[in-house]
Write an enzyme that holds these catalytic residues in place. Structure first.
Site, PDB file in Angstrom:
ATOM      1  CE1 TYR A  64      -3.195   2.920   0.487  1.00  0.00           C
ATOM      2  CE2 TYR A  64      -3.083   2.627   2.857  1.00  0.00           C
ATOM      3  CZ  TYR A  64      -3.565   3.301   1.759  1.00  0.00           C
ATOM      4  OH  TYR A  64      -4.410   4.372   1.931  1.00  0.00           O
ATOM      5  CB  CYS A  65       0.890   4.318   0.117  1.00  0.00           C
ATOM      6  SG  CYS A  65       1.489   6.025   0.058  1.00  0.00           S
ATOM      7  CG  LEU A  66       5.617   5.924   0.979  1.00  0.00           C
ATOM      8  CD1 LEU A  66       6.337   6.497   2.183  1.00  0.00           C
ATOM      9  CD2 LEU A  66       6.191   6.476  -0.302  1.00  0.00           C
ATOM     10  CG  PHE A 114      -3.677  -1.937  -2.245  1.00  0.00           C
ATOM     11  CD1 PHE A 114      -4.073  -2.757  -3.297  1.00  0.00           C
ATOM     12  CD2 PHE A 114      -3.612  -2.482  -0.971  1.00  0.00           C
ATOM     13  CE1 PHE A 114      -4.398  -4.091  -3.082  1.00  0.00           C
ATOM     14  CE2 PHE A 114      -3.927  -3.813  -0.744  1.00  0.00           C
ATOM     15  CZ  PHE A 114      -4.318  -4.615  -1.804  1.00  0.00           C
TER      16      PHE A 114
END
Length: 577
Positions: free
Chosen positions: A308-310, A336
């Site tokens: 997710y993200c980073l 994501f």
């Protein structure tokens, strides 16, 4: 004193000055803003044709506005002269359609249009500086919007009359309470939500711990489970439990209830002693150590990793290194709102240039880490209406008391990022785009995302300010494998926390096989229709198809292999402040 030590002393003085300035400017470099402004101003001054167009445009618009105002004063049915942008909700209230407030709103929108024209399209101005100047002008206009002032906001006036002034009294109380909390450094009241009680409350055990991560294995909720486990790699910019919020919207709980064995990384919240933690540490002590533990607990099975993200960017980096080294432990990869190509990384790029990064590095050097409060200025500006001005109007002018939610409680649970890692991330990923260009180094050798062969499930959100969906979509051009792309409604956080049954949720989804031709993002958007519902359901089905047969749940940990349960979930790192 040697020449080298004297030079280091001078550099230290510069860094201290920049660090002190950064605390006042919320991490925004004055030099970067000044360069952008001068670039715009000098080129505008050398463009007499553009200046004459601006003058003519202003004169023509004002003449049309005066005629319209006179007509609107006597005819309430007069159509607006200027329609707000589709995403502009400031003047949606019916009270803005009545004179004189419709004239106030239209006058403001006229000037907003003019400033857009004045700050864009100037010959010779660099695109980055143009974006910065346009963004700065928009911030001033957002601040001066008539919705922000009691005397020019009909909704505020009507509420004050209806409540006999009580709304203004309550608004003053809200303001005084916030000022007191800010002065004392008190966090928002999140007593309604408690980590381990009704947040991050899915049952499990910490089965591995080092100085960077705790690995949580969640308890099964079905009699049998899919043979292949799932590893979730969250972003370390905030606590992991955005993916394990309340019972009704916990992604972890949903997956476990579908029969998946889920492992989650919980990151250590770094402090000054961790200033030298680098990206390689997040790869080795983070993702690789987690995979080693999982394959010992669930041996001879592929791992389906989600980031997710980073955390997604880190996972993609690790997956590329594994593919290069012929490490085949991954069965699939899900990303994501994770960017892998940063050439069009949205409005965050306004704060990424050489001047800004040098300034931010000096701020981090001062403490050894970047605190969330130091990032708050940039994120607030990106969504100034949602995060600042609308809140000021609702709480201080309308006297409304904000209701706390689980997502707001999570958002206030801030973390830090170590100096070395964040510097590498901003320079190598954002500024130089090394990952997408095949220049990023892992274990002394470059990696390429094109080496990844496992199927990918990639999710982007429609209104994402942090990872714009067209930027996330660029993954199509970087990999040679089957890629299922999902575009879901919502923003960076709320679009991911999109449990089944959530009202007004929709998504688009399509598979692009390795041999298929490339489809441009706007063409993709027009080709595939929206489907109502949550993207969690097709993702769970996608995982199930690739996760092997149903078997008995694995034991919690594996003491014989050195992975005995340490403590109950959510562990200890999630409580670090």
């Amino acid at each position: 004193m040697t020449h080298t030590s004297f030079t280091e002393l001078k550099n230290s003085v510069d860094r201290v000055i920049h660090a002190l300035e950064g605390r006042l400017t919320q991490g925004i470099s004055p030099a970067s803003l000044t360069l952008a402004y001068l670039d715009w101003l000098i080129h505008l001054a050398h463009s007499p044709g553009k200046m004459s167009e601006l003058a003519e445009n202003m004169l023509r618009k004002h003449q049309a506005y005066q005629v319209w105002s006179a007509r609107a004063a006597v005819d309430p049915q007069t159509a607006p002269l200027i329609e707000p942008r589709a995403q502009d909700r400031r003047f949606n209230d019916p009270a803005w359609a009545k004179f004189p407030f419709n004239a106030i709103a239209q006058g403001f929108l006229l000037h907003e249009q003019w400033w857009h024209y004045a700050t864009t399209g100037i010959p010779g101005v660099s695109k980055h500086h143009e974006n910065v100047v346009h963004f700065a002008a928009r911030q001033w206009l957002d601040m001066l919007s008539p919705t922000n002032f009691m005397s020019t906001n009909p909704k505020v006036i009507n509420r004050a009359l209806e409540t006999g002034g009580n709304s203004l009294y309550q608004g003053m109380q809200n303001l005084l309470e916030d000022l007191q909390a800010y002065t004392l450094g008190a966090p928002p009241d999140c007593s309604e939500y408690c980590v381990g009680r009704n947040l991050a409350a899915t049952e499990g055990q910490v089965v591995y711990k080092n100085n960077l991560i705790e690995l949580i294995q969640y308890s099964p909720k079905t009699q049998d489970v899919y043979a292949d486990p799932i590893l979730i790699v969250p972003a370390w910019i905030m606590k992991y439990y955005i993916l394990d919020l309340s019972e009704h919207n916990s992604m972890v709980r949903y997956l476990v209830e579908q029969g998946h064995t889920v492992f989650m990384i919980s990151w250590h919240n770094p402090d000054a002693e961790d200033r030298d933690l680098a990206i390689k540490d997040y790869i080795n002590r983070g993702v690789r150590d987690a995979l080693k533990a999982i394959t010992a607990i669930v041996p001879n099975r592929k791992v389906h990793a989600a980031g997710y993200c980073l955390g997604g960017t880190l996972l993609a980096t690790t997956a590329a290194a594994m593919a290069r080294d012929e490490d085949d432990r991954l069965g699939s990869m899900s990303l994501f709102t994770a960017q892998t190509d940063f050439t069009e990384a949205g409005e965050l790029m306004l704060f990424i240039d050489e001047s800004q990064l040098s300034y931010m590095e000096d701020m981090m050097w001062d403490r050894g880490y970047l605190d969330t409060s130091q990032m708050a200025g940039a994120f607030t500006l990106l969504r100034s209406y949602d995060l600042l001005w609308s809140r000021i109007v609702s709480e201080y002018l309308l006297g409304e008391c904000p209701a706390m939610s689980d997502l707001m409680a999570w958002n206030s649970d801030s973390t830090r990022m170590p100096y070395k890692m964040h510097t590498q991330y901003l320079r190598k990923m954002f500024l130089n785009n090394d990952l997408a260009s095949g220049r990023f180094i892992v274990d002394d050798r470059p990696i390429s995302l094109r080496d990844i062969r496992v199927p990918i499930f990639c999710v982007a959100t429609e209104t994402d300010h942090v990872a714009p969906w067209r930027s996330v979509y660029k993954l199509h051009s970087l990999v040679l494998t089957d890629l299922t792309f999902v575009l879901t409604s919502g923003g960076h956080n709320a679009g991911i926390v999109s449990e089944p049954g959530h009202p007004r949720r929709s998504y688009r989804m399509a598979l692009n096989r390795a041999e298929d031709k490339y489809i441009a993002p706007d063409e993709w958007l027009n080709r595939f229709n929206k489907q109502d519902g949550s993207w969690w359901e097709p993702w769970s089905n996608w995982l199930s198809e690739r996760s092997g047969p149903r078997v008995e749940p694995p034991a919690m940990g594996n003491p014989e292999a050195g992975y005995a349960p340490i403590c109950p979930a959510p562990g200890q790192y999630v409580f670090e402040k």
